[in-house]
Design a protein around this motif. Sequence first.
Motif, PDB file in Angstrom:
ATOM      1  N   LEU B  34       9.548  -3.970  -0.865  1.00  0.00           N
ATOM      2  CA  LEU B  34       8.836  -2.798  -1.374  1.00  0.00           C
ATOM      3  C   LEU B  34       8.342  -3.128  -2.773  1.00  0.00           C
ATOM      4  O   LEU B  34       9.003  -2.836  -3.763  1.00  0.00           O
ATOM      5  CB  LEU B  34       9.788  -1.608  -1.385  1.00  0.00           C
ATOM      6  CG  LEU B  34       9.188  -0.217  -1.434  1.00  0.00           C
ATOM      7  CD1 LEU B  34       8.386   0.036  -0.182  1.00  0.00           C
ATOM      8  CD2 LEU B  34      10.280   0.811  -1.560  1.00  0.00           C
ATOM      9  N   LEU B  36       5.838  -2.346  -5.351  1.00  0.00           N
ATOM     10  CA  LEU B  36       4.853  -1.315  -5.665  1.00  0.00           C
ATOM     11  C   LEU B  36       4.300  -1.499  -7.067  1.00  0.00           C
ATOM     12  O   LEU B  36       4.955  -2.033  -7.956  1.00  0.00           O
ATOM     13  CB  LEU B  36       5.486   0.076  -5.571  1.00  0.00           C
ATOM     14  CG  LEU B  36       6.071   0.506  -4.240  1.00  0.00           C
ATOM     15  CD1 LEU B  36       6.613   1.896  -4.352  1.00  0.00           C
ATOM     16  CD2 LEU B  36       5.028   0.452  -3.156  1.00  0.00           C
ATOM     17  N   PRO B  38       2.868   0.597 -10.488  1.00  0.00           N
ATOM     18  CA  PRO B  38       3.340   1.861 -11.071  1.00  0.00           C
ATOM     19  C   PRO B  38       2.650   3.089 -10.500  1.00  0.00           C
ATOM     20  O   PRO B  38       3.143   4.196 -10.642  1.00  0.00           O
ATOM     21  CB  PRO B  38       3.000   1.703 -12.560  1.00  0.00           C
ATOM     22  CG  PRO B  38       2.874   0.264 -12.778  1.00  0.00           C
ATOM     23  CD  PRO B  38       2.422  -0.349 -11.507  1.00  0.00           C
ATOM     24  N   GLU B  39       1.513   2.896  -9.833  1.00  0.00           N
ATOM     25  CA  GLU B  39       0.821   4.030  -9.223  1.00  0.00           C
ATOM     26  C   GLU B  39       1.373   4.337  -7.840  1.00  0.00           C
ATOM     27  O   GLU B  39       0.946   5.294  -7.206  1.00  0.00           O
ATOM     28  CB  GLU B  39      -0.681   3.756  -9.121  1.00  0.00           C
ATOM     29  CG  GLU B  39      -1.416   3.739 -10.457  1.00  0.00           C
ATOM     30  CD  GLU B  39      -1.216   2.447 -11.213  1.00  0.00           C
ATOM     31  OE1 GLU B  39      -0.992   1.401 -10.564  1.00  0.00           O
ATOM     32  OE2 GLU B  39      -1.252   2.477 -12.458  1.00  0.00           O
ATOM     33  N   GLY B  40       2.272   3.474  -7.353  1.00  0.00           N
ATOM     34  CA  GLY B  40       2.851   3.716  -6.045  1.00  0.00           C
ATOM     35  C   GLY B  40       2.104   3.039  -4.918  1.00  0.00           C
ATOM     36  O   GLY B  40       2.294   3.377  -3.762  1.00  0.00           O
ATOM     37  N   VAL B  41       1.254   2.069  -5.245  1.00  0.00           N
ATOM     38  CA  VAL B  41       0.493   1.362  -4.217  1.00  0.00           C
ATOM     39  C   VAL B  41       1.211   0.064  -3.882  1.00  0.00           C
ATOM     40  O   VAL B  41       1.617  -0.676  -4.780  1.00  0.00           O
ATOM     41  CB  VAL B  41      -0.939   1.056  -4.709  1.00  0.00           C
ATOM     42  CG1 VAL B  41      -1.709   0.293  -3.659  1.00  0.00           C
ATOM     43  CG2 VAL B  41      -1.648   2.322  -5.084  1.00  0.00           C
ATOM     44  N   LEU B  42       1.379  -0.188  -2.599  1.00  0.00           N
ATOM     45  CA  LEU B  42       1.976  -1.453  -2.170  1.00  0.00           C
ATOM     46  C   LEU B  42       1.062  -2.596  -2.594  1.00  0.00           C
ATOM     47  O   LEU B  42      -0.130  -2.564  -2.329  1.00  0.00           O
ATOM     48  CB  LEU B  42       2.149  -1.427  -0.649  1.00  0.00           C
ATOM     49  CG  LEU B  42       3.168  -2.360  -0.033  1.00  0.00           C
ATOM     50  CD1 LEU B  42       4.565  -1.963  -0.487  1.00  0.00           C
ATOM     51  CD2 LEU B  42       3.084  -2.300   1.473  1.00  0.00           C
ATOM     52  N   LYS B  43       1.650  -3.630  -3.249  1.00  0.00           N
ATOM     53  CA  LYS B  43       0.780  -4.658  -3.829  1.00  0.00           C
ATOM     54  C   LYS B  43       0.228  -5.604  -2.770  1.00  0.00           C
ATOM     55  O   LYS B  43      -0.924  -5.984  -2.821  1.00  0.00           O
ATOM     56  CB  LYS B  43       1.551  -5.448  -4.874  1.00  0.00           C
ATOM     57  CG  LYS B  43       1.655  -4.741  -6.205  1.00  0.00           C
ATOM     58  CD  LYS B  43       2.339  -5.635  -7.201  1.00  0.00           C
ATOM     59  CE  LYS B  43       2.634  -4.886  -8.473  1.00  0.00           C
ATOM     60  NZ  LYS B  43       3.647  -5.575  -9.269  1.00  0.00           N
ATOM     61  N   ASN B  44       1.075  -6.030  -1.842  1.00  0.00           N
ATOM     62  CA  ASN B  44       0.625  -6.995  -0.837  1.00  0.00           C
ATOM     63  C   ASN B  44       0.803  -6.422   0.558  1.00  0.00           C
ATOM     64  O   ASN B  44       1.556  -5.482   0.752  1.00  0.00           O
ATOM     65  CB  ASN B  44       1.415  -8.301  -0.958  1.00  0.00           C
ATOM     66  CG  ASN B  44       1.203  -8.950  -2.299  1.00  0.00           C
ATOM     67  OD1 ASN B  44       2.114  -9.003  -3.103  1.00  0.00           O
ATOM     68  ND2 ASN B  44       0.000  -9.391  -2.577  1.00  0.00           N
ATOM     69  N   TYR B  45       0.122  -7.061   1.483  1.00  0.00           N
ATOM     70  CA  TYR B  45       0.235  -6.615   2.872  1.00  0.00           C
ATOM     71  C   TYR B  45       1.632  -6.931   3.403  1.00  0.00           C
ATOM     72  O   TYR B  45       2.099  -8.057   3.270  1.00  0.00           O
ATOM     73  CB  TYR B  45      -0.830  -7.313   3.725  1.00  0.00           C
ATOM     74  CG  TYR B  45      -0.736  -6.983   5.183  1.00  0.00           C
ATOM     75  CD1 TYR B  45      -1.049  -5.708   5.622  1.00  0.00           C
ATOM     76  CD2 TYR B  45      -0.323  -7.930   6.110  1.00  0.00           C
ATOM     77  CE1 TYR B  45      -0.953  -5.387   6.960  1.00  0.00           C
ATOM     78  CE2 TYR B  45      -0.238  -7.620   7.441  1.00  0.00           C
ATOM     79  CZ  TYR B  45      -0.557  -6.347   7.859  1.00  0.00           C
ATOM     80  OH  TYR B  45      -0.463  -6.034   9.181  1.00  0.00           O
ATOM     81  N   PHE B  49       5.962  -2.966   7.277  1.00  0.00           N
ATOM     82  CA  PHE B  49       6.140  -1.748   6.483  1.00  0.00           C
ATOM     83  C   PHE B  49       5.876  -0.502   7.323  1.00  0.00           C
ATOM     84  O   PHE B  49       4.894  -0.414   8.043  1.00  0.00           O
ATOM     85  CB  PHE B  49       5.188  -1.755   5.291  1.00  0.00           C
ATOM     86  CG  PHE B  49       5.338  -0.542   4.423  1.00  0.00           C
ATOM     87  CD1 PHE B  49       6.319  -0.507   3.449  1.00  0.00           C
ATOM     88  CD2 PHE B  49       4.534   0.567   4.605  1.00  0.00           C
ATOM     89  CE1 PHE B  49       6.485   0.613   2.662  1.00  0.00           C
ATOM     90  CE2 PHE B  49       4.699   1.687   3.815  1.00  0.00           C
ATOM     91  CZ  PHE B  49       5.666   1.715   2.841  1.00  0.00           C
ATOM     92  N   LEU B  51       6.790   4.006   7.361  1.00  0.00           N
ATOM     93  CA  LEU B  51       7.447   5.174   6.784  1.00  0.00           C
ATOM     94  C   LEU B  51       8.059   6.021   7.895  1.00  0.00           C
ATOM     95  O   LEU B  51       8.260   7.207   7.734  1.00  0.00           O
ATOM     96  CB  LEU B  51       6.437   5.997   5.980  1.00  0.00           C
ATOM     97  CG  LEU B  51       6.227   5.546   4.544  1.00  0.00           C
ATOM     98  CD1 LEU B  51       5.119   6.315   3.894  1.00  0.00           C
ATOM     99  CD2 LEU B  51       7.493   5.685   3.721  1.00  0.00           C
ATOM    100  N   PHE B  73      11.584   3.371  -6.956  1.00  0.00           N
ATOM    101  CA  PHE B  73      10.785   3.011  -5.780  1.00  0.00           C
ATOM    102  C   PHE B  73      11.582   3.290  -4.511  1.00  0.00           C
ATOM    103  O   PHE B  73      11.083   3.872  -3.551  1.00  0.00           O
ATOM    104  CB  PHE B  73      10.413   1.527  -5.816  1.00  0.00           C
ATOM    105  CG  PHE B  73       9.405   1.173  -6.883  1.00  0.00           C
ATOM    106  CD1 PHE B  73       8.765   2.159  -7.610  1.00  0.00           C
ATOM    107  CD2 PHE B  73       9.101  -0.149  -7.148  1.00  0.00           C
ATOM    108  CE1 PHE B  73       7.846   1.836  -8.590  1.00  0.00           C
ATOM    109  CE2 PHE B  73       8.180  -0.485  -8.117  1.00  0.00           C
ATOM    110  CZ  PHE B  73       7.557   0.514  -8.845  1.00  0.00           C
ATOM    111  N   PHE B  77      11.021   6.037  -1.648  1.00  0.00           N
ATOM    112  CA  PHE B  77      10.927   5.610  -0.242  1.00  0.00           C
ATOM    113  C   PHE B  77      11.868   6.445   0.624  1.00  0.00           C
ATOM    114  O   PHE B  77      11.478   6.916   1.700  1.00  0.00           O
ATOM    115  CB  PHE B  77      11.261   4.120  -0.142  1.00  0.00           C
ATOM    116  CG  PHE B  77      11.179   3.571   1.240  1.00  0.00           C
ATOM    117  CD1 PHE B  77       9.950   3.286   1.798  1.00  0.00           C
ATOM    118  CD2 PHE B  77      12.321   3.353   1.987  1.00  0.00           C
ATOM    119  CE1 PHE B  77       9.859   2.785   3.077  1.00  0.00           C
ATOM    120  CE2 PHE B  77      12.241   2.856   3.267  1.00  0.00           C
ATOM    121  CZ  PHE B  77      11.006   2.571   3.814  1.00  0.00           C
TER     122      PHE B  77
END
Lengths: 443, 156
Positions: B34, B36, B38-45, B49, B51, B73, B77
């Motif tokens: 996980l 992320l 700081p905006e809460g966007v997952l950095k890589n594919y 993953f 929810l 984080f 989650f």
Amino acid sequence: MDGFWPTFMRRKPTPPRLVERLAGKPAQEFFNPRTVIIPLQETVQTVFGCSVKARDEVKAGQKICEKGTSPYALAVHASISGTIREIDSFFHPNGCYGTGVLIEADGREEPCQKISAPTGSEANMDTLLQAGIPLEYEALAEGKVETLLVNGTEFEPYLNVKHQIIEEQAAEVIGGVRALMRIFSVSKAAVVVERKQRKAIQALEKCIAGPQDITVVPSLKSYPPTAERVVIGEILKKGNGKTEGEVLPVDLAFLPAVYEAVQDGMPFVERMITVAGSGVPDPRNLKVRIGTTFDEIIVHCGANPEGVTQIVMGGGLMGISQPTGQVPVTQTTPGILALVTIGLTHGRQSRMYEEGPCVRCAKCVDVCPVSIVPTTIAAYCRKGRFEAAEESGLSVCVDCGLCSYVCPARIPLAQILKEARSRNALRAPANQSSGNNEECQTV
Amino acid sequence: MKSLLVYVSKTGNTEKVARRVAKGLGDGTDVVRLDLSPEGVLKNYQPGFTLDAGSYDLCCLGAWVMVMKVHPFMAAFIRQIKNLEGKKVAVFLTGGATFSRGHAYEDVIHLLGEKKADLIGFSYTTTLLGLTMTRKKLDRAEEFGREMKRKMEEAA
């Protein structure tokens, strides 16, 4: 950990470039979408006259509408052949509803119809209008323009589309610039490219060989597409000595279309976009038809549409988040981001990722490309003092989004400024509404 | 048995532990980092993953302890993952200080209590600047994974 390192080692003022992964991969094609939505209006004010109705059969490249006012009425073409299912109000990626035409494909892959206007050496402004290329014709036709400025630098960290266009279609780009220069009798042109992009510069210089009417200007920085004034100030004065006469910025993505319209009479129905983000297995550049919906493109790129939680038109800094995936690619869409996000600001645990009070660090002032003070203007906007905000330079803002990126207090500065600007634009008297239209086109 | 292992790691300690736990859990484990912004966007594919915990038998959650609490984080989650009610959950934490173990455990109980999940295992690994991450601790992490697997098999 951000606070652990000394200041110069912390987060950089600009986001990391993610385009290196895309470099070197050729662009792929995606020309057979099931449905397309052709937007007829950019804003609610756009005037248009539709010449088709529901259940009509259209062919790829057929002219279905004219938008704008005469003598600069732009033609709109069907980008695939098929049947018109409905003419209705659809969501435009710029963030408003507008009339659009929904076409269902019939599966026939026919070559595009050509436009009915003179081509080759007899091409004139009518050719470009009939091809549906949204340039600033009023300024061009006046004849005062002396220099065409093409911004070939990629500002968005996720996107790579401009470099890809220059590398793959350098001849078309240069041909497009030459065609524009000939049609509107402009004497000079400058293409700004990042100095790092050696391949792109070489490709351009190879094509220019001969008359030196087009200058390739290497730049250290990358500039947002809306900050043409900054480019003119910083680059052209240095590169070409003192600039005299008017400088008109032209979007790089339109130039291959200009070349094809003038050379072969092809309408502007396809463009290259970047598809990236954490929801897509491998980011890539795609050539798509105008009007293909974001959902279809994302699925084509191998993403799971249920897993993608946020779709953004444009890049990470200047892009506009979309409420649905049923949004068409327009002629000005540079790329699509499919992101997987988790809301961090819910609950007590994540208080450190919530917005806090301004700590007066002035990072936003340092990074601002147009030298305004975003935090003061945002404070004015929050208090509702829009006149004071306007005096402090709200209208100069180019929506680059860097202030939001660097803010350690996580204040959504860019968002506040953008909202305030659109609010001011709506309140402004009618004579300024044309300026608003132009802004929508360049965003 | 199908299990989901989600972990948050900044310097790599939790990642080391998570790998050993995944080894202990055996095949059929989807490991997701996980990572992320700081905006809460997952950095890589991340291919695994999700929810939605509905299709998994066991959820294994790993995080580092920040100010005596589970990392935000992971907290976010846990708050947002669906179908966690009544699901078996194992938690492994890593942290610099030994004495934050109790506080972090309370936090985990609180977070999972909100979701009505069933906490079947808890482990806490002390790490300080990466030097104290010994082979013994990693072996213990693998043992933790194996224990969780055994518990699941017994329950089945």
